[in-house]
Design a protein around this motif. Structure first.
Motif, PDB file in Angstrom:
ATOM      1  N   ALA A   1      82.277  58.896  29.944  1.00  0.00           N
ATOM      2  CA  ALA A   1      81.477  59.807  30.764  1.00  0.00           C
ATOM      3  C   ALA A   1      82.224  61.122  30.996  1.00  0.00           C
ATOM      4  O   ALA A   1      81.628  62.208  30.931  1.00  0.00           O
ATOM      5  CB  ALA A   1      81.138  59.152  32.099  1.00  0.00           C
ATOM      6  N   THR A   2      83.532  61.040  31.222  1.00  0.00           N
ATOM      7  CA  THR A   2      84.348  62.241  31.394  1.00  0.00           C
ATOM      8  C   THR A   2      84.372  63.067  30.108  1.00  0.00           C
ATOM      9  O   THR A   2      84.279  64.294  30.138  1.00  0.00           O
ATOM     10  CB  THR A   2      85.786  61.863  31.799  1.00  0.00           C
ATOM     11  OG1 THR A   2      85.745  61.040  32.958  1.00  0.00           O
ATOM     12  CG2 THR A   2      86.621  63.091  32.088  1.00  0.00           C
ATOM     13  N   ALA A   3      84.492  62.380  28.970  1.00  0.00           N
ATOM     14  CA  ALA A   3      84.509  63.072  27.676  1.00  0.00           C
ATOM     15  C   ALA A   3      83.194  63.791  27.420  1.00  0.00           C
ATOM     16  O   ALA A   3      83.185  64.929  26.936  1.00  0.00           O
ATOM     17  CB  ALA A   3      84.779  62.070  26.553  1.00  0.00           C
ATOM     18  N   LEU A   4      82.081  63.155  27.765  1.00  0.00           N
ATOM     19  CA  LEU A   4      80.780  63.796  27.580  1.00  0.00           C
ATOM     20  C   LEU A   4      80.610  64.983  28.519  1.00  0.00           C
ATOM     21  O   LEU A   4      79.987  65.985  28.167  1.00  0.00           O
ATOM     22  CB  LEU A   4      79.651  62.780  27.780  1.00  0.00           C
ATOM     23  CG  LEU A   4      79.478  61.774  26.646  1.00  0.00           C
ATOM     24  CD1 LEU A   4      78.506  60.678  27.048  1.00  0.00           C
ATOM     25  CD2 LEU A   4      79.004  62.463  25.376  1.00  0.00           C
TER      26      LEU A   4
ATOM     27  N   ASN B   1      77.772  77.437  32.533  1.00  0.00           N
ATOM     28  CA  ASN B   1      76.820  77.373  33.657  1.00  0.00           C
ATOM     29  C   ASN B   1      75.807  76.248  33.467  1.00  0.00           C
ATOM     30  O   ASN B   1      75.410  75.594  34.413  1.00  0.00           O
ATOM     31  CB  ASN B   1      76.078  78.710  33.803  1.00  0.00           C
ATOM     32  CG  ASN B   1      77.010  79.831  34.228  1.00  0.00           C
ATOM     33  OD1 ASN B   1      78.024  79.572  34.875  1.00  0.00           O
ATOM     34  ND2 ASN B   1      76.696  81.048  33.842  1.00  0.00           N
ATOM     35  N   GLU B   2      75.399  76.052  32.228  1.00  0.00           N
ATOM     36  CA  GLU B   2      74.443  74.993  31.907  1.00  0.00           C
ATOM     37  C   GLU B   2      75.138  73.980  31.007  1.00  0.00           C
ATOM     38  O   GLU B   2      75.945  74.356  30.153  1.00  0.00           O
ATOM     39  CB  GLU B   2      73.233  75.596  31.188  1.00  0.00           C
ATOM     40  CG  GLU B   2      72.130  74.615  30.893  1.00  0.00           C
ATOM     41  CD  GLU B   2      70.977  75.259  30.128  1.00  0.00           C
ATOM     42  OE1 GLU B   2      69.946  74.596  29.985  1.00  0.00           O
ATOM     43  OE2 GLU B   2      71.123  76.406  29.667  1.00  0.00           O
TER      44      GLU B   2
ATOM     45  N   VAL C   1      72.360  69.815  27.060  1.00  0.00           N
ATOM     46  CA  VAL C   1      70.945  70.218  27.021  1.00  0.00           C
ATOM     47  C   VAL C   1      70.750  71.592  26.382  1.00  0.00           C
ATOM     48  O   VAL C   1      69.628  71.994  26.120  1.00  0.00           O
ATOM     49  CB  VAL C   1      70.325  70.217  28.447  1.00  0.00           C
ATOM     50  CG1 VAL C   1      70.255  68.816  28.992  1.00  0.00           C
ATOM     51  CG2 VAL C   1      71.098  71.118  29.393  1.00  0.00           C
ATOM     52  N   ASN C   2      71.833  72.313  26.122  1.00  0.00           N
ATOM     53  CA  ASN C   2      71.741  73.638  25.521  1.00  0.00           C
ATOM     54  C   ASN C   2      72.399  73.624  24.142  1.00  0.00           C
ATOM     55  O   ASN C   2      73.594  73.878  23.993  1.00  0.00           O
ATOM     56  CB  ASN C   2      72.410  74.677  26.434  1.00  0.00           C
ATOM     57  CG  ASN C   2      72.246  76.085  25.921  1.00  0.00           C
ATOM     58  OD1 ASN C   2      71.547  76.324  24.940  1.00  0.00           O
ATOM     59  ND2 ASN C   2      72.902  77.026  26.572  1.00  0.00           N
TER      60      ASN C   2
ATOM     61  N   ILE D   1      79.358  63.873  20.849  1.00  0.00           N
ATOM     62  CA  ILE D   1      78.274  63.337  21.693  1.00  0.00           C
ATOM     63  C   ILE D   1      77.835  61.957  21.218  1.00  0.00           C
ATOM     64  O   ILE D   1      77.714  61.022  22.020  1.00  0.00           O
ATOM     65  CB  ILE D   1      77.073  64.308  21.720  1.00  0.00           C
ATOM     66  CG1 ILE D   1      77.430  65.593  22.468  1.00  0.00           C
ATOM     67  CG2 ILE D   1      75.861  63.650  22.373  1.00  0.00           C
ATOM     68  CD1 ILE D   1      76.388  66.685  22.359  1.00  0.00           C
ATOM     69  N   VAL D   2      77.598  61.820  19.927  1.00  0.00           N
ATOM     70  CA  VAL D   2      77.082  60.549  19.394  1.00  0.00           C
ATOM     71  C   VAL D   2      78.078  59.411  19.616  1.00  0.00           C
ATOM     72  O   VAL D   2      77.721  58.346  20.142  1.00  0.00           O
ATOM     73  CB  VAL D   2      76.730  60.684  17.888  1.00  0.00           C
ATOM     74  CG1 VAL D   2      76.467  59.324  17.269  1.00  0.00           C
ATOM     75  CG2 VAL D   2      75.529  61.590  17.700  1.00  0.00           C
TER      76      VAL D   2
END
Length: 197
Positions: free
Chosen positions: A107-110, A132-133, A137-138, A156-157
């Motif tokens: 979770a920290t890595a993501l 900022n985002e 999701v961006n 991510i994967v």
């Protein structure tokens, strides 16, 4: 469901998950399957949560749960398989800690993102960390990481796989903990099933 059958099901479920998690962690060490990027790998990869926490730490609870689903230590029915259930209880706690470790690190890595070379800042670092985002999701910011190629998707994967497996292993270890405690108190019902048949 009988405590022995449930133990066997949990053990057989944990075993392949442990190997998948180990493979995911090993792949994270070699972005895009190449060895030339090993000097620039995220800290969370080196913590080896998939290799140790959800991998090697999970082999003991898995094997003990499978064995708890077998015949009792004194033969069929003598102690109602309570001895093996006790070992499974202890190893389930151990496995739960390992899977929790994997969940936290993944979770920290993501959240932090991968270490990469940014075309904008012209250096190596965690360029997705202070946006900022969220970079999750961006997708437009993914192209800022030019080296290793496609590292953001790779990151991510594989960390998502580790996170999902770690969470599922934690749930299975918790259920096996409850199941094995019931097995210690009540014994294994499989002998009764055979007598009915």
């Amino acid at each position: 469901m009988c405590t022995g059958k449930c133990s066997r099901f949990v053990g057989l479920s944990l075993l392949p998950m442990a190997f998948i998690s180990m493979i995911a962690n090993l792949l994270l060490m070699f972005p895009n399957g190449e060895t030339k990027w090993t000097n620039h790998i995220a800290t969370q990869v080196w913590l080896m949560a998939g290799l140790l926490g959800s991998g090697l730490f999970m082999l003991c609870p898995s094997c003990n749960a499978i064995r708890a689903g077998g015949k009792g230590c004194c033969g069929e029915g003598c102690c109602g398989n309570r001895c093996r259930m006790l070992r499974s209880t202890i190893s389930s706690i151990f496995g739960g800690l390992g899977s929790f470790y994997c969940v936290i690190v993944s979770a920290t890595a993501l959240a932090d993102g991968p270490m990469c070379f940014s075309s904008k800042e012209d250096n190596w670092g965690y360029h997705m960390k202070n946006l900022n985002e969220s970079y999750l999701v961006n997708k437009d910011v993914w192209d800022d990481c030019v080296q290793p190629p496609k590292i953001v998707l790779w990151h991510i994967v594989l960390f998502s796989i580790q996170l999902g497996i770690g969470a599922l292993q934690f749930i299975l270890c918790a259920s096996q903990l409850i199941n094995s405690l019931l097995g210690i108190m009540c014994g294994d019902c499989r002998k009764d099933d055979k007598n009915k048949g």
